[in-house]
Design a protein around this motif. Structure first.
Motif, PDB file in Angstrom:
ATOM      1  N   SER A 113     -73.016  -8.361  60.472  1.00 46.74           N
ATOM      2  CA  SER A 113     -73.675  -7.082  60.260  1.00 46.74           C
ATOM      3  C   SER A 113     -73.242  -6.528  58.903  1.00 46.74           C
ATOM      4  O   SER A 113     -72.062  -6.580  58.550  1.00 46.74           O
ATOM      5  CB  SER A 113     -73.270  -6.132  61.390  1.00 46.74           C
ATOM      6  N   ARG A 147     -78.493 -12.538  65.952  1.00 48.77           N
ATOM      7  CA  ARG A 147     -77.581 -11.978  64.960  1.00 48.77           C
ATOM      8  C   ARG A 147     -76.151 -11.912  65.472  1.00 48.77           C
ATOM      9  O   ARG A 147     -75.917 -11.670  66.644  1.00 48.77           O
ATOM     10  CB  ARG A 147     -78.051 -10.590  64.572  1.00 48.77           C
ATOM     11  N   SER A 197     -81.261  -7.652  56.690  1.00 52.99           N
ATOM     12  CA  SER A 197     -82.509  -6.875  56.773  1.00 52.99           C
ATOM     13  C   SER A 197     -83.093  -6.648  55.391  1.00 52.99           C
ATOM     14  O   SER A 197     -84.303  -6.789  55.177  1.00 52.99           O
ATOM     15  CB  SER A 197     -82.257  -5.525  57.444  1.00 52.99           C
ATOM     16  N   ASP A 220     -75.406  -8.731  42.551  1.00 50.90           N
ATOM     17  CA  ASP A 220     -75.361  -7.708  41.483  1.00 50.90           C
ATOM     18  C   ASP A 220     -74.017  -6.978  41.448  1.00 50.90           C
ATOM     19  O   ASP A 220     -73.672  -6.365  40.437  1.00 50.90           O
ATOM     20  CB  ASP A 220     -76.501  -6.704  41.696  1.00 50.90           C
ATOM     21  N   ALA A 243     -74.229  -7.791  56.077  1.00 52.91           N
ATOM     22  CA  ALA A 243     -74.290  -8.860  55.069  1.00 52.91           C
ATOM     23  C   ALA A 243     -75.534  -8.749  54.187  1.00 52.91           C
ATOM     24  O   ALA A 243     -75.615  -9.395  53.154  1.00 52.91           O
ATOM     25  CB  ALA A 243     -74.244 -10.226  55.744  1.00 52.91           C
ATOM     26  N   GLY A 244     -76.484  -7.930  54.625  1.00 51.12           N
ATOM     27  CA  GLY A 244     -77.691  -7.738  53.818  1.00 51.12           C
ATOM     28  C   GLY A 244     -78.896  -8.500  54.344  1.00 51.12           C
ATOM     29  O   GLY A 244     -79.848  -8.745  53.596  1.00 51.12           O
TER      30      GLY A 244
HETATM   31  P1  GDP Z   1     -77.655  -6.421  57.733  1.00 45.11           P
HETATM   32  O1  GDP Z   1     -76.805  -5.670  58.695  1.00 45.11           O
HETATM   33  O2  GDP Z   1     -77.129  -7.794  57.501  1.00 45.11           O
HETATM   34  O3  GDP Z   1     -79.100  -6.417  58.060  1.00 45.11           O
HETATM   35  O4  GDP Z   1     -77.472  -5.687  56.303  1.00 45.11           O
HETATM   36  P2  GDP Z   1     -78.435  -4.622  55.575  1.00 45.11           P
HETATM   37  O5  GDP Z   1     -79.641  -5.313  55.038  1.00 45.11           O
HETATM   38  O6  GDP Z   1     -78.661  -3.466  56.471  1.00 45.11           O
HETATM   39  O7  GDP Z   1     -77.540  -4.206  54.319  1.00 45.11           O
HETATM   40  C1  GDP Z   1     -76.250  -3.652  54.446  1.00 45.11           C
HETATM   41  C2  GDP Z   1     -75.973  -2.808  53.212  1.00 45.11           C
HETATM   42  O8  GDP Z   1     -75.923  -3.618  52.052  1.00 45.11           O
HETATM   43  C3  GDP Z   1     -77.020  -1.743  52.946  1.00 45.11           C
HETATM   44  O9  GDP Z   1     -76.369  -0.564  52.562  1.00 45.11           O
HETATM   45  C4  GDP Z   1     -77.819  -2.312  51.790  1.00 45.11           C
HETATM   46  O10 GDP Z   1     -78.379  -1.314  50.986  1.00 45.11           O
HETATM   47  C5  GDP Z   1     -76.771  -3.096  51.036  1.00 45.11           C
HETATM   48  N1  GDP Z   1     -77.385  -4.203  50.286  1.00 45.11           N
HETATM   49  C6  GDP Z   1     -78.228  -5.143  50.769  1.00 45.11           C
HETATM   50  N2  GDP Z   1     -78.607  -5.997  49.798  1.00 45.11           N
HETATM   51  C7  GDP Z   1     -78.012  -5.584  48.663  1.00 45.11           C
HETATM   52  C8  GDP Z   1     -78.009  -6.068  47.292  1.00 45.11           C
HETATM   53  O11 GDP Z   1     -78.659  -7.052  46.898  1.00 45.11           O
HETATM   54  N3  GDP Z   1     -77.226  -5.385  46.402  1.00 45.11           N
HETATM   55  C9  GDP Z   1     -76.494  -4.311  46.768  1.00 45.11           C
HETATM   56  N4  GDP Z   1     -75.754  -3.716  45.811  1.00 45.11           N
HETATM   57  N5  GDP Z   1     -76.477  -3.823  48.038  1.00 45.11           N
HETATM   58  C10 GDP Z   1     -77.223  -4.438  48.978  1.00 45.11           C
END
Ligand code: GDP
Ligand code: ZN
Length: 363
Positions: free
Chosen positions: A207, A261, A212, A154, A209-210
């Motif tokens: 970390s 991870r 979670s 997005d 990358a989205g």
């Molecule tokens: P992880 O460290 O890989 O688990 O990443 P997280 O799921 O914690 O996400 C990291 C950041 O990216 C957070 O602030 C989320 O809100 C943001 N984020 C995750 N998915 C999306 C998405 O589809 N669109 C947008 N704009 N932000 C996202």
């Protein structure tokens, strides 16, 4: 042959006819089939047809870290006992292994029987194709089919830009599907769900990358956050089982263990080179390019051991680590790999068909 219906409660965990065949001898011994959803200091939680059971893993070869029961294993558990023991685990189809970087030379097994290694790559930051390649190499090494998910689609301003980004990543990862998704808008999630419904997946990636967010979107609940909170509690006050393996509502299984991870832990091959750089330097002077430093004439490494400049122990652990790496590769049986790939292609086609259908197109 074991009747599949008796095990239908295991289907959401990935039980299939092949597992039933492998389990048949244990079934006739009266042992219980189940999948390990979590391991914790000599104990594990096993999802069985009778619900989640805690079992002791002491019985299954505790000395070799590659043979310790891990999340994702299919196991044969004793029907009773206090403790109740895991008697065996079924031969692994694939395995994620971390080769330890420092003192200990053995690999550490992190998860087993994974079909898809989903590499999450954020579109919110500049693409690092080198990192993508490392994750994908790691995925192939485990025996799993890599799938690249470009997250936060997005945030990409227009379709043409998104198309270029997808192409760039596709070129860096031949044979790997690249799926743009957005957990924020739901874009692409149906295709990903269709792909993942065919097996067991892990989420890899940096970390932030989205991962979670994606896991929660796939699970349809804030399970990952909930789990994190429980993990931090650390006092055993929550009697609820913390699962590192969850059945997805759309089919398939997601494994998310803390150790899985981050790429730093994962550089198996370069890791070996870095940790044993002095041996690799010596090896450059061996007479034979492919010297195994065992008994070859003109081996500079053995010469160094003889003269005492290289401790023999050091050479031993180097060999051991290389062997562990080879074992991982050996696990990645070519036939199995092509089967997984074929299955994946089918799922991919189904996913695309679902997508087309959703858009109301003819096909
Ligand atoms: P992880 O460290 O890989 O688990 O990443 P997280 O799921 O914690 O996400 C990291 C950041 O990216 C957070 O602030 C989320 O809100 C943001 N984020 C995750 N998915 C999306 C998405 O589809 N669109 C947008 N704009 N932000 C996202
Ligand atoms: Zn040599």
């Amino acid at each position: 042959m074991t009747s599949t219906s008796a095990f239908s409660a295991l289907a959401p965990y990935g039980w299939d006819d092949a597992w039933a065949d492998e389990f048949a001898p244990y079934d006739s011994e009266g042992l219980i089939a189940g999948r390990v959803i979590r391991v914790d200091r000599g104990q594990c939680d096993v999802a069985t047809t009778d619900g989640v059971m805690r079992a002791d893993t002491a019985f299954v070869t505790p000395h070799d870290p590659m043979r310790v029961v891990c999340t994702g294993d299919w196991v044969a558990v004793e029907p009773e006992g206090n403790p109740r023991y895991v008697r065996a685990y079924l031969p692994r189809r694939t395995a994620f292994v971390r080769s330890t970087s420092s003192q200990r030379s053995e690999g550490q097994i992190l998860a087993a029987n994974i079909d898809y290694a989903v590499v999450a790559v954020s579109l919110a930051v500049e693409l690092d194709l080198g990192r993508v390649e490392r994750f994908v190499a790691l995925a192939w090494e485990s025996g799993a089919q890599p799938v690249i998910v470009l997250t936060k689609a997005d945030l990409v301003p227009d379709a043409a830009t998104l198309g270029h980004l997808v192409e760039d990543v596709e070129r860096a990862a031949p044979g790997v599907a690249v799926l743009p998704v957005s957990a924020a808008t739901g874009e692409g999630l149906d295709v990903l769900e269709a792909v993942l419904s065919g097996g067991t997946s892990v989420l890899l990636g940096q970390s932030g990358a989205g991962k979670s967010t994606l896991a929660n979107a796939l699970l349809g609940a804030d399970v990952m956050d909930v789990q994190a909170t429980r993990d931090m509690d650390g006092k055993g006050r929550h009697t609820t089982t913390t699962r590192n393996l969850l059945a997805l509502p759309g089919g398939g299984v997601l494994i998310d263990t803390p150790g899985l991870r981050g790429v730093g832990l994962w550089d198996a091959e370069t890791g070996v080179g870095q940790v044993f750089s002095e041996i690799e330097e010596l090896a450059a002077d061996c007479r034979f390019h492919d010297c195994a430093h065992v008994a070859e004439p003109g081996c500079a490494v053995l010469t160094a051991v003889d003269s005492g400049t290289l401790p023999e122990r050091r050479l031993d652990s180097y060999r051991k680590l290389l062997r562990e790496n080879q074992r991982i590769v050996a696990k990645t049986d070519a036939r199995l790999r092509s089967e997984i790939r074929r299955d994946w292609k089918r799922k991919g086609a189904e996913g695309r068909a679902a997508m087309e259908l959703k858009r109301g197109r003819q096909f």
